[in-house]
Scaffold this active site. Structure first.
Site, PDB file in Angstrom:
ATOM      1  CE1 TYR A  94      -4.031   1.457  -0.562  1.00 46.64           C
ATOM      2  CE2 TYR A  94      -3.387   2.932   1.199  1.00 46.64           C
ATOM      3  CZ  TYR A  94      -4.218   2.627   0.144  1.00 46.64           C
ATOM      4  OH  TYR A  94      -5.214   3.486  -0.217  1.00 46.64           O
ATOM      5  NE  ARG A 147      -8.732  12.502  -2.985  1.00 49.71           N
ATOM      6  CZ  ARG A 147      -8.993  12.360  -1.705  1.00 49.71           C
ATOM      7  NH1 ARG A 147      -9.561  13.334  -1.041  1.00 49.71           N
ATOM      8  NH2 ARG A 147      -8.735  11.231  -1.061  1.00 49.71           N
ATOM      9  CE  LYS A 165      -7.530   3.098   1.382  1.00 45.45           C
ATOM     10  NZ  LYS A 165      -7.413   3.739   2.694  1.00 45.45           N
ATOM     11  CD  GLU A 236      -9.974   4.525  -0.337  1.00 46.89           C
ATOM     12  OE1 GLU A 236      -8.993   5.284  -0.213  1.00 46.89           O
ATOM     13  OE2 GLU A 236     -10.655   4.136   0.629  1.00 46.89           O
ATOM     14  CG  ASP A 237      -8.428   7.334  -3.210  1.00 48.12           C
ATOM     15  OD1 ASP A 237      -8.579   7.902  -2.123  1.00 48.12           O
ATOM     16  OD2 ASP A 237      -7.369   6.766  -3.516  1.00 48.12           O
ATOM     17  CG  ASP A 259     -10.488   4.538   4.556  1.00 50.10           C
ATOM     18  OD1 ASP A 259     -10.627   4.528   5.787  1.00 50.10           O
ATOM     19  OD2 ASP A 259      -9.389   4.448   3.997  1.00 50.10           O
ATOM     20  CG  ASP A 260     -10.661   8.631   0.444  1.00 53.55           C
ATOM     21  OD1 ASP A 260      -9.496   8.241   0.591  1.00 53.55           O
ATOM     22  OD2 ASP A 260     -11.414   8.216  -0.457  1.00 53.55           O
ATOM     23  CG  ASN A 399      -1.212   9.643   1.306  1.00 57.47           C
ATOM     24  OD1 ASN A 399      -1.832   9.698   0.256  1.00 57.47           O
ATOM     25  ND2 ASN A 399      -1.770   9.219   2.433  1.00 57.47           N
TER      26      ASN A 399
END
Length: 542
Positions: A94, A147, A165, A236-237, A259-260, A399
Site C-alpha cells: 500500500y 482523486r 485497500k 474510496e478516492d 474511508d477518505d 501522501n
C-alpha cells in the site's frame, strides 16, 4: 475439506493452490503427481524462498509487482508473507508504493483482479455483478479513480487502490479475503495523458455530469443490495465534492462508508487523543486549523466536532473551534465560493490568504495538513506554531511522501524538538539534540480494517461516525506511555493484527449496543471476533 478441482485447474486457483506444500496423499488423490515438484515443503520454507526472491529486487515497485504475482498464484502464501512482517510489507503493498503502482497501472498490468464496471453498461449492473463467482461478498471497495491519493484523476489506473485497500482488511485485521471485492466504476477520465496512452485500461471519454454519474451509482448501490445483501460498500478516492455528497446520499439507507472521509478522520482523532495525553489537556479545549478544505479536511473536522460534542460541547461550539484554509485562503463568512459542507466552518474573520498570518490570528493548538502540497508547512509555519504553543501539534497527512506538508525531521528541527508530529506516510526516527523521536504514521489502515472486521462479524446494518470515534479511541489506547514520551502517537505496525482485533472488539460492542447487528450478541465478544479472523494456513484438501 473436499474440493472439486483437480490437476492443472487446482494449481490455477490461487485460493486453493499450495504450490510445493501438497502432501503425498493430496498429490495422489488430486491428480497432481508430476505437475508439482515431488516434495512437501513447510510454509516456513516457502516463506524463506519468497524472502530470498524479494531480496533480489532493487525497488519497492519491483517488490510490489512480485507480490501481486504471488497473490495471483498462491493467496495463502501471499498473506503469510505480508502478515509475517507488517512493518516491512504494508508500505510495499500500500502507501507509499501504491502511488507509483497506480501511476503505472496500465503498464505493469498482468491479469485482472476484481471487477470493472463501465457506465456504458448502464441498465445491466445487476447481471454484471452476478458474474462474480463468490456469492457471499461482504465488502466492495469501489472507486471511480477521480482523486487517487494526492495524485488526482487517474481513471482506471486507480484500480490499484481498492485492490490494495482490501488486502489491508485481511493483512491488518484478519477479514477473510474470499468476501472482499475490489471494483472500479469506470465513468471515464479527464486525464489527457491517459486518454492518449495506448496502454490505458479504461474508457477513453471524459467524465459525465454529476447527475449522470450519480444516476449510475444509484443503479450500482441498488444492485449490490440485491446481489450481495450482506455487503458493506466502501467508497474510496472519489473527487471531494462527490465523496461527501455520495456518502450523505447513502449512509442512512445502506451499509456504507467513505474511508477518505471517516477513516482519515478517525486516525486523525486518534492522534489528537494521544496528543492530549502528552499535553494533559482536553480535545474540546483545542483550536484546530486545517490546510486543505476538501473531503478529507471536512471529514476530519466533522469527526473532531462530533468527538468534542461527546466531551460536552454543543455542535455549534465545537465547530467554532475548527477553521480551514484552502487555495483561496481562510474559509470565512464573506466567501461566496464555498460548497454546502464547507459553509459551517466559515466563521467571521477578515479575509486572508496568508497561512502564517492566520496562525498568528487564530492561535491554533494544532495544524492539520490535508492539502497535497508538499513542504507547505514551512520553517515560518512551524516556528510560529512553536511560539504560540509549548507543544505544537503538527499533522502532515498528505501522501504520497513528496506531498507531505513537512517531514518529521523538519517538524522537530523547526520546533526545537517540541512538536507532536504525525504524517500520512512513515518517516524514519529522528535524532535531535541527543533525543530519538519516533514519528507516527497517521494511516487509515489502523482504522478501516478493524471497523471492517467488526462489521463483518456482526453483519452490521449501517456504519456510523460513532463507530469510527470508538475505533479512534481504541487505537489511541494501544500506545504506551513510554511510546508517547518518544513522540509516537500511533501504535507500532509490527503488532497491527492484535491492535486491530482489540479495536474490532470495541467497535463490535458498540454495534450490539446500538442494535445494528444482524446476529445475536455472544457472551464472549473477543472470542467471537477472533473466531472470524483469517489465518494464512493451507487447508487439508483430502
Amino acid at each position: 475439506m473436499t474440493v472439486s478441482k483437480r490437476n492443472i485447474d487446482l494449481l490455477h486457483d490461487p485460493t486453493l493452490n499450495k504450490s510445493t506444500a501438497y502432501t503425498e496423499a493430496e498429490r495422489q488423490a488430486l491428480g497432481l503427481v508430476g505437475l508439482v515438484p515431488d516434495v512437501t515443503e513447510s510454509e516456513d520454507l516457502q516463506l524463506q524462498r519468497v524472502m530470498l526472491q524479494l531480496s533480489h529486487k532493487t525497488t519497492d515497485l519491483e517488490r510490489y509487482i512480485y507480490l501481486v504475482n504471488l497473490l495471483d498464484h498462491d493467496e495463502t502464501l501471499f498473506y503469510r508473507t505480508i502478515m509475517s512482517d507488517p512493518t516491512r510489507f504494508l508500505p510495499i503493498v500500500y502507501d507509499p508504493t501504491i502511488g507509483e503502482a497506480c501511476l503505472k497501472f496500465g503498464h505493469i498490468f498482468r491479469r485482472p483482479r476484481g471487477m470493472y464496471l463501465s457506465i456504458t453498461r448502464r441498465g445491466h449492473v445487476k447481471e454484471i455483478l452476478q458474474n462474480w463467482p463468490v456469492k457471499d461478498i461482504r465488502f466492495i471497495c469501489v472507486t471511480d479513480g477521480g482523486r487517487i491519493l494526492g495524485l488526482g484523476d487517474l481513471g482506471a489506473n486507480g484500480m490499484g487502490i481498492p485492490i490494495g485497500k482490501l488486502q489491508l482488511y485481511t493483512a491488518a485485521a484478519g477479514v477473510p479475503p474470499q468476501g472482499l471485492l475490489p471494483l472500479y466504476l469506470d465513468a471515464g477520465t479527464n486525464n489527457e495523458q491517459y486518454l492518449h496512452d495506448p496502454l490505458y485500461l479504461g474508457l477513453r471519454q471524459t467524465r459525465p455530469t454529476t447527475e449522470d454519474l450519480f444516476s449510475f451509482v444509484d443503479e450500482f448501490v441498488e444492485a449490490v443490495q440485491e446481489v450481495f445483501p450482506l455487503c458493506c460498500i466502501h467508497f474510496e478516492d472519489w473527487t471531494g465534492v462527490d465523496a461527501v455528497h455520495l456518502l450523505e446520499r447513502y449512509r442512512n439507507r445502506v451499509s456504507c462508508y467513505n474511508d477518505d472521509i471517516q477513516g482519515t478522520a478517525a486516525i486523525a482523532v486518534a492522534g489528537l487523543v494521544n496528543a492530549m495525553k502528552v499535553t494533559k489537556s482536553q480535545l474540546h479545549d483545542q483550536r484546530i486549523l486545517f490546510l486543505g478544505a476538501g473531503s478529507a479536511g471536512i471529514g476530519i473536522a466533522d469527526l473532531i466536532a462530533s468527538t468534542m460534542v461527546q466531551e460536552g460541547l454543543t455542535l455549534e461550539e465545537a465547530r467554532s473551534r475548527i477553521s480551514l484554509f484552502d487555495v483561496n485562503g481562510l474559509l470565512e463568512s464573506t466567501r461566496t465560493d464555498l460548497v454546502d459542507f464547507q459553509q459551517v466552518y466559515a466563521h467571521p474573520h477578515p479575509p486572508s490568504k496568508n497561512f502564517v498570518e492566520v496562525i498568528k490570528s487564530l492561535k491554533p493548538t494544532a495544524i492539520i495538513g490535508v492539502s497535497t502540497i508538499g513542504k507547505a508547512f514551512t520553517q515560518e509555519v512551524v516556528a510560529t506554531m512553536a511560539q504560540i504553543n509549548e507543544r505544537p501539534i503538527i499533522f502532515a497527512l498528505s501522501n504520497p511522501t513528496d506531498h507531505a506538508e513537512c517531514t518529521a525531521e523538519q517538524a522537530y528541527q523547526r520546533s526545537q524538538g517540541q512538536a507532536l508530529y504525525a504524517a500520512g506516510v512513515q518517516f524514519p526516527p529522528v535524532q535531535y539534540e541527543g533525543k530519538t523521536f519516533l514519528p507516527g504514521q497517521a494511516n487509515n489502515f489502523y482504522i478501516f480494517p478493524a471497523v471492517g472486521m467488526a462489521i463483518y462479524a456482526t453483519q452490521a446494518q449501517r456504519v456510523t461516525d460513532e463507530m469510527f470515534i470508538e475505533a479512534a479511541r481504541s487505537v489511541a489506547d494501544s500506545v504506551t506511555t513510554e511510546q508517547l514520551n518518544q513522540g509516537l502517537l500511533y501504535p507500532l505496525q509490527a503488532n497491527i493484527l492484535e491492535t486491530e482485533i482489540k479495536t474490532a472488539v470495541r467497535v463490535a460492542k458498540l454495534i450490539f449496543d446500538r442494535h445494528l447487528a444482524r446476529v445475536e450478541q455472544p457472551d464472549d465478544l473477543e472470542a467471537f471476533i477472533r473466531s472470524h479472523v483469517y489465518e494464512p494456513k493451507y487447508q487439508t484438501l483430502v
